[in-house]
Motif scaffolding. Structure first.
Motif, PDB file in Angstrom:
ATOM      1  N   VAL A  79       0.881  -1.115   0.035  1.00 29.61           N
ATOM      2  CA  VAL A  79      -0.011  -0.122   0.040  1.00 29.61           C
ATOM      3  C   VAL A  79       0.942   1.216   0.088  1.00 29.61           C
ATOM      4  CG1 VAL A  79      -1.885   1.408   1.200  1.00 29.61           C
ATOM      5  CG2 VAL A  79      -2.097  -1.097   1.080  1.00 29.61           C
ATOM      6  N   GLY A  80       2.056   1.501   0.662  1.00 31.22           N
ATOM      7  CA  GLY A  80       2.741   2.432   0.938  1.00 31.22           C
ATOM      8  C   GLY A  80       3.543   2.693  -0.652  1.00 31.22           C
ATOM      9  N   LEU A  81       3.745   1.728  -1.299  1.00 28.66           N
ATOM     10  CA  LEU A  81       4.513   1.908  -2.851  1.00 28.66           C
ATOM     11  C   LEU A  81       3.427   2.339  -3.579  1.00 28.66           C
ATOM     12  CD1 LEU A  81       6.565  -1.269  -2.934  1.00 28.66           C
ATOM     13  CD2 LEU A  81       7.473   1.175  -2.725  1.00 28.66           C
ATOM     14  N   MET A  82       2.119   1.907  -3.497  1.00 28.18           N
ATOM     15  CA  MET A  82       1.097   2.343  -4.269  1.00 28.18           C
ATOM     16  C   MET A  82       0.820   3.917  -4.029  1.00 28.18           C
ATOM     17  SD  MET A  82      -2.945   1.489  -4.619  1.00 28.18           S
ATOM     18  CE  MET A  82      -3.441   1.807  -2.951  1.00 28.18           C
ATOM     19  N   VAL A  83       0.680   4.234  -2.573  1.00 33.99           N
ATOM     20  CA  VAL A  83       0.602   5.734  -2.454  1.00 33.99           C
ATOM     21  C   VAL A  83       1.819   6.307  -2.837  1.00 33.99           C
ATOM     22  CG1 VAL A  83       0.819   7.343  -0.199  1.00 33.99           C
ATOM     23  CG2 VAL A  83      -0.553   5.482  -0.191  1.00 33.99           C
ATOM     24  N   GLY A  84       3.162   5.803  -2.793  1.00 37.59           N
ATOM     25  CA  GLY A  84       4.074   6.768  -3.306  1.00 37.59           C
ATOM     26  C   GLY A  84       4.162   6.983  -5.014  1.00 37.59           C
ATOM     27  N   VAL A  85       3.721   5.929  -5.518  1.00 41.25           N
ATOM     28  CA  VAL A  85       3.342   6.237  -7.074  1.00 41.25           C
ATOM     29  C   VAL A  85       2.288   7.371  -7.142  1.00 41.25           C
ATOM     30  CG1 VAL A  85       2.709   5.254  -9.204  1.00 41.25           C
ATOM     31  CG2 VAL A  85       4.177   3.798  -7.868  1.00 41.25           C
ATOM     32  N   GLU A  86       1.387   7.155  -6.446  1.00 39.61           N
ATOM     33  CA  GLU A  86       0.286   8.095  -6.774  1.00 39.61           C
ATOM     34  C   GLU A  86       0.427   9.477  -6.362  1.00 39.61           C
ATOM     35  OE1 GLU A  86      -1.613   7.211  -9.079  1.00 39.61           O
ATOM     36  OE2 GLU A  86      -3.154   5.760  -8.507  1.00 39.61           O
ATOM     37  N   PHE A  87       1.320   9.621  -5.276  1.00 39.54           N
ATOM     38  CA  PHE A  87       1.614  10.887  -4.781  1.00 39.54           C
ATOM     39  C   PHE A  87       2.864  11.669  -5.953  1.00 39.54           C
ATOM     40  CE2 PHE A  87       4.531  13.849  -2.477  1.00 39.54           C
ATOM     41  CZ  PHE A  87       3.376  14.514  -1.861  1.00 39.54           C
ATOM     42  N   SER A  88       3.564  10.504  -6.339  1.00 36.88           N
ATOM     43  CA  SER A  88       4.709  11.231  -7.200  1.00 36.88           C
ATOM     44  C   SER A  88       3.760  11.540  -8.683  1.00 36.88           C
ATOM     45  CB  SER A  88       5.309  10.094  -7.625  1.00 36.88           C
ATOM     46  OG  SER A  88       6.376  10.440  -8.550  1.00 36.88           O
ATOM     47  N   VAL A  89       2.593  11.049  -8.901  1.00 40.90           N
ATOM     48  CA  VAL A  89       1.864  11.403 -10.189  1.00 40.90           C
ATOM     49  C   VAL A  89       1.195  12.623  -9.910  1.00 40.90           C
ATOM     50  CG1 VAL A  89      -0.256  10.875 -11.574  1.00 40.90           C
ATOM     51  CG2 VAL A  89       1.553   9.068 -11.054  1.00 40.90           C
TER      52      VAL A  89
ATOM     53  N   TYR B 279      -4.586  -1.607  -6.823  1.00 32.99           N
ATOM     54  CA  TYR B 279      -5.527  -0.982  -5.803  1.00 32.99           C
ATOM     55  C   TYR B 279      -6.439  -2.076  -5.522  1.00 32.99           C
ATOM     56  CZ  TYR B 279      -5.328   3.957  -6.516  1.00 32.99           C
ATOM     57  OH  TYR B 279      -4.749   5.433  -6.254  1.00 32.99           O
ATOM     58  N   ILE B 280      -6.850  -3.009  -6.400  1.00 33.43           N
ATOM     59  CA  ILE B 280      -7.746  -4.339  -5.935  1.00 33.43           C
ATOM     60  C   ILE B 280      -6.748  -5.057  -5.063  1.00 33.43           C
ATOM     61  CG2 ILE B 280      -8.684  -6.217  -6.531  1.00 33.43           C
ATOM     62  CD1 ILE B 280     -10.222  -3.641  -7.042  1.00 33.43           C
ATOM     63  N   GLY B 281      -5.575  -5.144  -5.345  1.00 34.98           N
ATOM     64  CA  GLY B 281      -4.484  -6.125  -4.562  1.00 34.98           C
ATOM     65  C   GLY B 281      -4.345  -5.504  -3.027  1.00 34.98           C
ATOM     66  N   SER B 282      -4.156  -4.198  -2.942  1.00 33.83           N
ATOM     67  CA  SER B 282      -4.040  -3.446  -1.773  1.00 33.83           C
ATOM     68  C   SER B 282      -5.426  -3.787  -0.931  1.00 33.83           C
ATOM     69  CB  SER B 282      -3.836  -2.228  -2.072  1.00 33.83           C
ATOM     70  OG  SER B 282      -2.454  -1.881  -2.712  1.00 33.83           O
ATOM     71  N   LEU B 283      -6.277  -3.586  -1.548  1.00 34.64           N
ATOM     72  CA  LEU B 283      -7.734  -3.931  -0.673  1.00 34.64           C
ATOM     73  C   LEU B 283      -7.840  -5.200  -0.443  1.00 34.64           C
ATOM     74  CD1 LEU B 283     -10.301  -3.189   0.087  1.00 34.64           C
ATOM     75  CD2 LEU B 283     -11.309  -3.336  -2.348  1.00 34.64           C
ATOM     76  N   VAL B 284      -7.494  -6.218  -1.310  1.00 34.21           N
ATOM     77  CA  VAL B 284      -7.745  -7.746  -0.733  1.00 34.21           C
ATOM     78  C   VAL B 284      -6.721  -7.987   0.137  1.00 34.21           C
ATOM     79  CG1 VAL B 284      -7.257 -10.162  -1.767  1.00 34.21           C
ATOM     80  CG2 VAL B 284      -8.662  -8.413  -3.013  1.00 34.21           C
ATOM     81  N   LEU B 285      -5.485  -7.482   0.268  1.00 35.30           N
ATOM     82  CA  LEU B 285      -4.412  -7.977   1.175  1.00 35.30           C
ATOM     83  C   LEU B 285      -4.790  -7.323   2.770  1.00 35.30           C
ATOM     84  CD1 LEU B 285      -1.020  -7.022  -0.787  1.00 35.30           C
ATOM     85  CD2 LEU B 285      -2.116  -9.359   0.300  1.00 35.30           C
TER      86      LEU B 285
ATOM     87  N   ARG C 159      -8.124  11.469  -3.898  1.00 36.60           N
ATOM     88  CA  ARG C 159      -7.867   9.973  -4.069  1.00 36.60           C
ATOM     89  C   ARG C 159      -6.730   9.847  -3.223  1.00 36.60           C
ATOM     90  NH1 ARG C 159      -7.449   6.252  -9.320  1.00 36.60           N
ATOM     91  NH2 ARG C 159      -5.821   7.706  -9.817  1.00 36.60           N
ATOM     92  N   VAL C 160      -5.631  10.623  -3.456  1.00 28.84           N
ATOM     93  CA  VAL C 160      -4.234  10.457  -3.000  1.00 28.84           C
ATOM     94  C   VAL C 160      -4.563  10.677  -1.202  1.00 28.84           C
ATOM     95  CG1 VAL C 160      -1.988  11.643  -2.597  1.00 28.84           C
ATOM     96  CG2 VAL C 160      -3.008  10.945  -4.862  1.00 28.84           C
ATOM     97  N   ALA C 161      -5.198  11.519  -1.045  1.00 22.90           N
ATOM     98  CA  ALA C 161      -5.427  11.739   0.559  1.00 22.90           C
ATOM     99  C   ALA C 161      -6.241  10.709   1.088  1.00 22.90           C
ATOM    100  CB  ALA C 161      -6.361  13.030   0.533  1.00 22.90           C
ATOM    101  N   VAL C 162      -7.073  10.026   0.374  1.00 27.52           N
ATOM    102  CA  VAL C 162      -7.847   8.882   0.906  1.00 27.52           C
ATOM    103  C   VAL C 162      -6.894   7.744   1.070  1.00 27.52           C
ATOM    104  CG1 VAL C 162      -9.310   7.034   0.278  1.00 27.52           C
ATOM    105  CG2 VAL C 162     -10.031   9.475   0.006  1.00 27.52           C
ATOM    106  N   ILE C 163      -6.050   7.437   0.210  1.00 33.57           N
ATOM    107  CA  ILE C 163      -4.898   6.227   0.235  1.00 33.57           C
ATOM    108  C   ILE C 163      -3.679   6.508   1.016  1.00 33.57           C
ATOM    109  CG2 ILE C 163      -5.785   5.265  -2.064  1.00 33.57           C
ATOM    110  CD1 ILE C 163      -2.901   6.164  -3.069  1.00 33.57           C
ATOM    111  N   ILE C 164      -3.696   7.860   1.150  1.00 32.16           N
ATOM    112  CA  ILE C 164      -2.399   8.269   2.431  1.00 32.16           C
ATOM    113  C   ILE C 164      -3.070   8.017   3.812  1.00 32.16           C
ATOM    114  CG2 ILE C 164      -1.355  10.040   3.572  1.00 32.16           C
ATOM    115  CD1 ILE C 164      -0.706  11.358   0.716  1.00 32.16           C
TER     116      ILE C 164
ATOM    117  N   ALA D 232      -5.292   5.723   4.609  1.00 34.69           N
ATOM    118  CA  ALA D 232      -5.479   4.197   4.721  1.00 34.69           C
ATOM    119  C   ALA D 232      -4.276   3.720   4.835  1.00 34.69           C
ATOM    120  CB  ALA D 232      -5.771   3.592   3.177  1.00 34.69           C
ATOM    121  N   PHE D 233      -2.921   4.302   4.360  1.00 34.80           N
ATOM    122  CA  PHE D 233      -1.591   3.769   4.502  1.00 34.80           C
ATOM    123  C   PHE D 233      -1.402   4.163   6.055  1.00 34.80           C
ATOM    124  CE2 PHE D 233       2.886   4.998   4.486  1.00 34.80           C
ATOM    125  CZ  PHE D 233       3.535   3.855   4.408  1.00 34.80           C
TER     126      PHE D 233
END
Length: 148
Positions: A13-23, A58-64, A132-137, A139-140
């Motif tokens: 999840v943290g890596l996903m957040v990093g990618v999306e924050f970077s975008v 996203y789905i993988g993070s949710l499932v995990l 969305r980035v705020a939401v996943i941050i 969550a992380f």
């Protein structure tokens, strides 16, 4: 074993957040500053590339997170993990309803077929993406707090 799974989930999840924050705060501002249609070409390529990868992430993070919530239901921090999973559900719903439709249109754009409101569409995507980035941050952060 559960501890390793918890750490793995938090890292994914943290890596996903990093990618999306970077975008949101690095890549798109750089592309928007390029002359001519160079930035647009970069954004459309990114829409194709990340549009293929991110649904799985996203789905993988949710499932995990859901598996962690179930497996660790009686452990300390379970409520934080449930909260994180709920936020990841929100992020998936936001993606499907708000961001993916714009992304699907924009990934096929070229200099020759741009709609008249293409800049407004990209700015709308950016605004939804910031939320969305705020939401996943959040969550992380909940997952990280649940590790403690």
């Amino acid at each position: 074993m559960l501890n390793a799974f918890e750490v793995f989930t938090t890292v994914v999840v943290g890596l996903m957040v990093g990618v999306e924050f970077s975008v949101a705060f690095v890549v798109n501002p750089i592309l928007d500053g390029l002359p001519g249609d160079s930035g647009l070409r970069g954004r459309t390529h990114g829409a194709r590339m990340l549009g293929t990868l991110m649904p799985f992430w996203y789905i993988g993070s949710l499932v995990l997170s859901a598996v962690w919530a179930v497996a660790g239901w009686h452990h300390q921090g379970a409520g934080l993990v449930v909260g994180a999973a709920a936020l990841l559900i929100v992020s998936v719903i936001m993606s499907l309803l708000l961001l993916v439709p714009i992304n699907n249109r924009s990934k096929a754009w070229t200099s020759e077929n741009l709609p008249g409101d293409w800049k407004e569409q990209l700015h709308r995507w950016d605004r939804f993406h910031y939320v969305r980035v705020a939401v996943i941050i959040t969550a992380f952060a909940l997952l990280a707090a649940a590790l403690g």
